[in-house]
Design a protein around this motif. Structure first.
Motif, PDB file in Angstrom:
ATOM      1  N   LEU A 116       0.790  -1.234   0.000  1.00 19.79           N
ATOM      2  CA  LEU A 116       0.000   0.000   0.000  1.00 19.79           C
ATOM      3  C   LEU A 116       0.818   1.277   0.000  1.00 19.79           C
ATOM      4  CD1 LEU A 116      -2.842  -1.001   2.503  1.00 19.79           C
ATOM      5  CD2 LEU A 116      -2.818  -1.156  -0.003  1.00 19.79           C
ATOM      6  N   THR A 119      -0.112   4.711  -2.034  1.00 19.93           N
ATOM      7  CA  THR A 119      -1.512   4.690  -2.446  1.00 19.93           C
ATOM      8  C   THR A 119      -2.346   5.565  -1.516  1.00 19.93           C
ATOM      9  OG1 THR A 119      -2.283   2.862  -1.042  1.00 19.93           O
ATOM     10  CG2 THR A 119      -1.139   2.274  -3.092  1.00 19.93           C
ATOM     11  N   ARG A 120      -3.548   5.883  -1.948  1.00 22.21           N
ATOM     12  CA  ARG A 120      -4.429   6.708  -1.130  1.00 22.21           C
ATOM     13  C   ARG A 120      -4.944   5.965   0.099  1.00 22.21           C
ATOM     14  NH1 ARG A 120      -6.590  11.410  -2.073  1.00 22.21           N
ATOM     15  NH2 ARG A 120      -8.675  10.798  -1.413  1.00 22.21           N
ATOM     16  N   ALA A 121      -4.766   4.656   0.138  1.00 23.97           N
ATOM     17  CA  ALA A 121      -5.178   3.913   1.331  1.00 23.97           C
ATOM     18  C   ALA A 121      -4.429   4.398   2.565  1.00 23.97           C
ATOM     19  CB  ALA A 121      -4.936   2.421   1.126  1.00 23.97           C
ATOM     20  N   VAL A 313      -5.960  -5.186   0.834  1.00 23.95           N
ATOM     21  CA  VAL A 313      -6.402  -5.229  -0.557  1.00 23.95           C
ATOM     22  C   VAL A 313      -5.803  -6.455  -1.241  1.00 23.95           C
ATOM     23  CG1 VAL A 313      -6.370  -4.031  -2.783  1.00 23.95           C
ATOM     24  CG2 VAL A 313      -6.643  -2.720  -0.652  1.00 23.95           C
ATOM     25  N   ASP A 321      -7.804   1.264  -7.518  1.00 22.67           N
ATOM     26  CA  ASP A 321      -8.065   2.637  -7.091  1.00 22.67           C
ATOM     27  C   ASP A 321      -9.310   2.721  -6.214  1.00 22.67           C
ATOM     28  OD1 ASP A 321      -5.841   3.739  -8.234  1.00 22.67           O
ATOM     29  OD2 ASP A 321      -6.851   4.403 -10.063  1.00 22.67           O
ATOM     30  N   SER A 323     -10.562   0.292  -4.488  1.00 24.44           N
ATOM     31  CA  SER A 323     -10.281  -0.421  -3.237  1.00 24.44           C
ATOM     32  C   SER A 323      -9.476   0.445  -2.283  1.00 24.44           C
ATOM     33  CB  SER A 323      -9.534  -1.723  -3.530  1.00 24.44           C
ATOM     34  OG  SER A 323     -10.326  -2.607  -4.285  1.00 24.44           O
ATOM     35  N   TYR A 324      -8.474   1.135  -2.801  1.00 28.76           N
ATOM     36  CA  TYR A 324      -7.691   2.032  -1.949  1.00 28.76           C
ATOM     37  C   TYR A 324      -8.588   3.106  -1.325  1.00 28.76           C
ATOM     38  CZ  TYR A 324      -3.652   0.197  -4.606  1.00 28.76           C
ATOM     39  OH  TYR A 324      -2.706  -0.599  -5.209  1.00 28.76           O
ATOM     40  N   GLU A 325      -9.488   3.647  -2.126  1.00 27.54           N
ATOM     41  CA  GLU A 325     -10.365   4.710  -1.624  1.00 27.54           C
ATOM     42  C   GLU A 325     -11.322   4.168  -0.566  1.00 27.54           C
ATOM     43  OE1 GLU A 325     -10.524   8.681  -1.620  1.00 27.54           O
ATOM     44  OE2 GLU A 325      -9.339   7.490  -3.042  1.00 27.54           O
ATOM     45  N   ARG A 328      -9.352   3.700   2.601  1.00 26.60           N
ATOM     46  CA  ARG A 328      -9.087   5.023   3.179  1.00 26.60           C
ATOM     47  C   ARG A 328     -10.308   5.558   3.914  1.00 26.60           C
ATOM     48  NH1 ARG A 328      -9.353  10.555   1.543  1.00 26.60           N
ATOM     49  NH2 ARG A 328      -7.539  11.755   2.239  1.00 26.60           N
TER      50      ARG A 328
END
Length: 423
Positions: A116, A119-121, A313, A321, A323-325, A328
């Motif tokens: 991760l 990433t935005r996560a 994830v 993308d 999933s990361y959001e 988060r």
């Protein structure tokens, strides 16, 4: 939480250091425009905990109209095996899984998780997570998950029954635990203590005597020790003295919870995940009757274990993308505060504890100092395999089939089949 003991899986041999390649760090001009479909495997109890998480999903989808979330509640005791099977097959695995802390390094070592970093996560999380739960997301120098909930164990007690037995507060030591439990049985007719025959619930006795299972840094198995013999002697003595009811090997968790909710037992060990269920019990319609205190000290310390769940994830996700959001959002300060306020679960973010809705829950506040001194578990791929041998030993001990000395020796032998080359 996890009840861990029955869930241990053999970790398949594999090469490499884990899952896929992390997406490069990049800005997202308008994250609300991200599109995709995310399947989330949630392992919480669907009746008492699921509604809060489904409500959070509703808020997520309102904020991210281009992302569809498929919510799947998978029973905790089945999720580890089901995810591993699906990931091995390359089909049927969710985009995001709620992984018990011991599963995270295992799945990462097998290549099933997406790293991760960048990433935005992980965006905006630096310095805001409690060190214990954050450490469970690391493996091989990389980050494979984001903490969603942390937990430990406390002594949960019925204030009324303790008062009727002559005690205005909870026991502070294991010796007092035995005395208080016997007083309850003699003066009220209820059982003093209900034990849960599960490895996680045995750890306070082990840690309390200064014992442990492994010395990871030295690659040494340390379960067969005088400290652990003392711990097993304490547990066996609680049952043989009558301070604790002799538990059934099967369904001991359900039996203990039922007993305390109905006023048939005065004390149990349990964690914050149990609060929503406990408040449904007849004894705790008045929430003030539920007491929560640190686990009693052994001869060395008060040794509560570290537990919890992370959001990870899947490395094979086609919707990274999105999933990361989703991760988060679900691990944001606001979402964790809503989770904690609604369910009494412990948020792993420091900022969530400062939210007024969390501060309003005294039962959550009790657990925060317990977490700050909780004993970390070994975050290694084989960590999940520690619990089944310990469970089998615990069952043999309480059924009278093994002495404390024989019990820890038997667990030691089984560990040596798992940890080849360890001293």
């Amino acid at each position: 939480m996890t009840i861990i003991a029955a869930l241990a899986l053999a970790v398949s041999a594999c090469g490499g250091d884990g899952g896929g390649t992390a997406a490069p760090a990049r800005s997202v001009a308008d994250p609300t425009k991200i599109t995709g479909e995310v399947t989330w495997w949630d392992t919480t109890r669907p009746d008492s905990e699921g509604p809060v998480f489904r409500a959070l999903i509703g808020k997520f989808q309102a904020a991210y109209p281009g992302i569809k979330v498929n919510y799947v509640n998978v029973p905790f005791e089945q999720a580890q095996n089901q995810f591993q099977t699906a990931a091995q097959a390359g089909t049927g695995a969710p985009d995001v899984i709620r992984a018990e802390v011991a599963w995270t390094p295992q799945f990462a070592s097998l290549g099933y998780l997406q790293p991760l970093e960048g990433t935005r996560a992980l965006d905006g999380t630096e310095g805001d997570f409690l060190p214990g739960p954050l450490s469970s997301t690391k493996y091989g120098g990389r980050t494979w998950a984001v903490p969603q909930v942390t937990d430990s164990l406390a002594l949960v007690y019925n204030k009324r029954l303790l008062r009727e037995a002559g005690h205005d507060g909870p026991p502070a030591t294991m010796e007092e635990l035995k005395t208080f439990a016997l007083d309850v049985k003699e003066k009220t007719g209820a059982e003093g203590l209900a034990l849960n025959v599960d490895s996680y619930f045995l750890l306070p006795f082990i840690y309390g005597e200064g014992g442990d299972l492994l010395d990871v840094a030295a690659r040494k198995i340390v379960v067969n020790s005088p400290a652990n013999v003392r711990a097993m002697t304490t547990v066996a003595g609680l049952v043989s003295s009558g301070a604790a009811a002799r538990p059934a090997v099967q369904d001991s968790y359900v039996n203990a919870m039922t007993a305390i909710k109905e006023g048939k037992a005065a004390m149990i060990f349990n964690g914050p995940w149990a609060l929503s269920e406990l408040y449904q019990g007849a004894e705790f319609t008045d929430k003030e009757n539920l007491g929560i205190a640190p686990v009693p000290r052994g001869s060395a310390r008060a040794g509560a274990p570290t537990g919890g769940h992370n959001l990870a994830v899947y490395a094979g996700s086609k919707n990274l993308d999105a999933s990361y959001e989703f991760v988060r959002f679900m691990t944001s300060t606001e979402s964790l505060a809503e989770m904690s306020a609604g369910l009494g679960l412990l948020p792993p973010r420091l900022s969530a504890f400062d939210r007024p809705e969390v501060r309003a829950r005294a039962d959550v506040g009790v657990f925060k100092p317990i977490m700050e001194t909780a004993v970390p578990r070994p975050w290694i791929p084989e960590g999940g395999q520690l619990f089944q041998p310990l469970l089998e030993g615990y069952q043999a001990l309480l059924s009278g089939k093994e002495t404390p000395e024989a019990m820890v020796a038997a667990v030691d032998r089984k560990y040596r089949d798992i940890f080849k080359g360890w001293s």
